[in-house]
Design a protein around this motif. Structure first.
Motif, PDB file in Angstrom:
ATOM      1  N   HIS A   8       0.839  -1.202   0.000  1.00 34.62           N
ATOM      2  CA  HIS A   8       0.000   0.000   0.000  1.00 34.62           C
ATOM      3  C   HIS A   8       0.869   1.245   0.000  1.00 34.62           C
ATOM      4  CE1 HIS A   8       0.578  -0.572   4.426  1.00 34.62           C
ATOM      5  NE2 HIS A   8       0.578   0.746   4.450  1.00 34.62           N
ATOM      6  N   THR A  10       0.618   5.295   1.570  1.00 30.97           N
ATOM      7  CA  THR A  10      -0.145   6.145   2.486  1.00 30.97           C
ATOM      8  C   THR A  10       0.285   7.596   2.311  1.00 30.97           C
ATOM      9  OG1 THR A  10      -0.530   4.382   4.080  1.00 30.97           O
ATOM     10  CG2 THR A  10      -0.601   6.632   4.926  1.00 30.97           C
ATOM     11  N   HIS A 222       4.380   7.249   3.565  1.00 29.91           N
ATOM     12  CA  HIS A 222       5.260   6.079   3.482  1.00 29.91           C
ATOM     13  C   HIS A 222       4.767   5.142   2.396  1.00 29.91           C
ATOM     14  CE1 HIS A 222       2.109   4.681   6.361  1.00 29.91           C
ATOM     15  NE2 HIS A 222       2.244   3.529   5.721  1.00 29.91           N
ATOM     16  N   TYR A 260       8.060  -0.866  10.343  1.00 26.99           N
ATOM     17  CA  TYR A 260       8.479   0.366   9.678  1.00 26.99           C
ATOM     18  C   TYR A 260       9.979   0.580   9.846  1.00 26.99           C
ATOM     19  CZ  TYR A 260       3.480   1.392  10.113  1.00 26.99           C
ATOM     20  OH  TYR A 260       2.118   1.321  10.058  1.00 26.99           O
ATOM     21  N   GLU A 270       7.701   0.509   4.849  1.00 27.33           N
ATOM     22  CA  GLU A 270       6.985  -0.418   5.717  1.00 27.33           C
ATOM     23  C   GLU A 270       6.983  -1.784   5.047  1.00 27.33           C
ATOM     24  OE1 GLU A 270       2.954   0.900   6.411  1.00 27.33           O
ATOM     25  OE2 GLU A 270       2.271  -1.090   7.010  1.00 27.33           O
TER      26      GLU A 270
HETATM   27 ZN    ZN Z   1       1.283   1.782   6.018  1.00 28.26          ZN
END
Ligand code: ZN
Length: 321
Positions: A8, A10, A222, A260, A270
């Motif tokens: 993902h 973010t 991130h 992380y 991450e």
């Molecule tokens: Zn994340």
């Protein structure tokens, strides 16, 4: 040991409603989860993706009403891209213009067409055409969009990091995450998981002596890479520590487990597990439609809900022309 690709991304936004409208209605992504920032429960955390929020399609936002606009620069992920089918470029260029988001001039990068534009907070996004033979790139199409299935976004293509130096971060990509250096175009260095999965590519743009980014709305907070199992996540964590970079403990993010670490170039990475996924606390056909909280916040639900700005998840926005 090798990650399959991006899990993902973010980013920060300013206004929650504007963010919901843009990613759902203009880009046709499904809102796969409405929750709060687990480290700051006064703030929403929105997840968008394909129908199930498949790793490699999951884009998440913290809308912070009081932050200023970010300033792009070194030591951050400065842009990310979605793949689109090879014949969808004119569809998307026209759609963005219809809603008032005029794309920049098309470009060619490593042989693929690139359509750059910005989201309402100025986040740099790109749509990149897949080679016509890339039929293996598959997402689960969403029904929650008026975008025909043949033109729907095909998950993440790549992330672009702007860095003072290439080598220290390249070492993390290759030695820890198992990516392969596949070429250079100008100041852009390309690394790939070569995995036939979504989100294979990380580009480093070398910008020696350029100014650093200032974090704010429109900044990427991130980027997360996939671990297929909890054990593989621990192995990645050991590999990070082995090259002298501190990493957090495993943190429970409800829909995945996270570790992380800050890369030498300044970008926060991450490692996130594929499981358990988004359909664990609500049915698949109802994802995103109510505020979900982890058990440890449930006793504070009334107060949390009261502090969040009201949103209309299904508000219809109009063409500007
Ligand atoms: Zn994340």
């Amino acid at each position: 040991m090798k990650t399959l690709g991006l899990h993902h991304i973010t980013a920060a936004a300013k206004d929650p409603q504007t963010n919901l409208d843009f990613y759902q209605q203009i880009l046709g992504q499904r809102l796969t989860k409405t929750t709060v920032n687990f480290d700051d429960p006064g703030t929403y955390h929105f997840y968008y993706g394909d129908y199930t929020g498949t790793p490699g399609t999951a884009l998440t936002f913290f809308p912070w009403a009081h932050i200023n606009a970010g300033q792009p620069g070194n030591r951050e992920a400065a842009a990310f891209s979605y793949s689109i089918p090879h014949n969808s470029l004119s569809f998307w260029a026209a759609r963005l213009k219809q809603f008032g988001y005029n794309p920049s001039r098309e470009d060619i990068r490593f042989g693929d067409a690139v359509l750059p534009f910005q989201d309402p907070d100025g986040l740099h996004l790109e749509l990149i055409t897949l080679p016509s033979q890339s039929a293996h790139i598959s997402i689960i199409p969403t029904l929650h969009s008026n975008i025909p299935e043949e033109h729907q976004l095909r998950g993440f293509n790549s992330v672009t990091l702007w860095l003072d130096e290439v080598e220290p971060t390249a070492r993390v990509l290759t030695e820890v995450l198992g990516l392969t250096f596949i070429g250079q175009e100008g100041h852009r260095y390309r690394y790939s998981t070569q995995s036939d999965e979504l989100g294979q590519i990380i580009d480093i743009v070398h910008r020696p002596n350029a100014h650093s980014a200032r974090f704010g709305a429109g900044s990427i907070h991130h980027i997360a890479f996939r671990a297929q199992t909890d054990q593989q996540q621990l192995d990645f964590r050991s590999a990070v520590q082995h090259i002298g970079i501190p990493a957090t403990e495993v943190i429970d993010r409800q829909y995945f487990h996270s570790v992380y670490f800050r890369t030498p170039g300044g970008v926060l990475f991450e490692i996130a597990t594929d499981l358990p996924g988004f359909a664990t606390d609500e049915p698949l056909d109802a994802l995103g439609q109510t505020l979900k909280l982890p058990v440890w916040f449930e006793s504070r639900r009334a107060m949390i809900e009261q502090n969040l700005a009201p949103i209309d998840r299904n508000r219809k926005i109009a063409y500007v022309r």
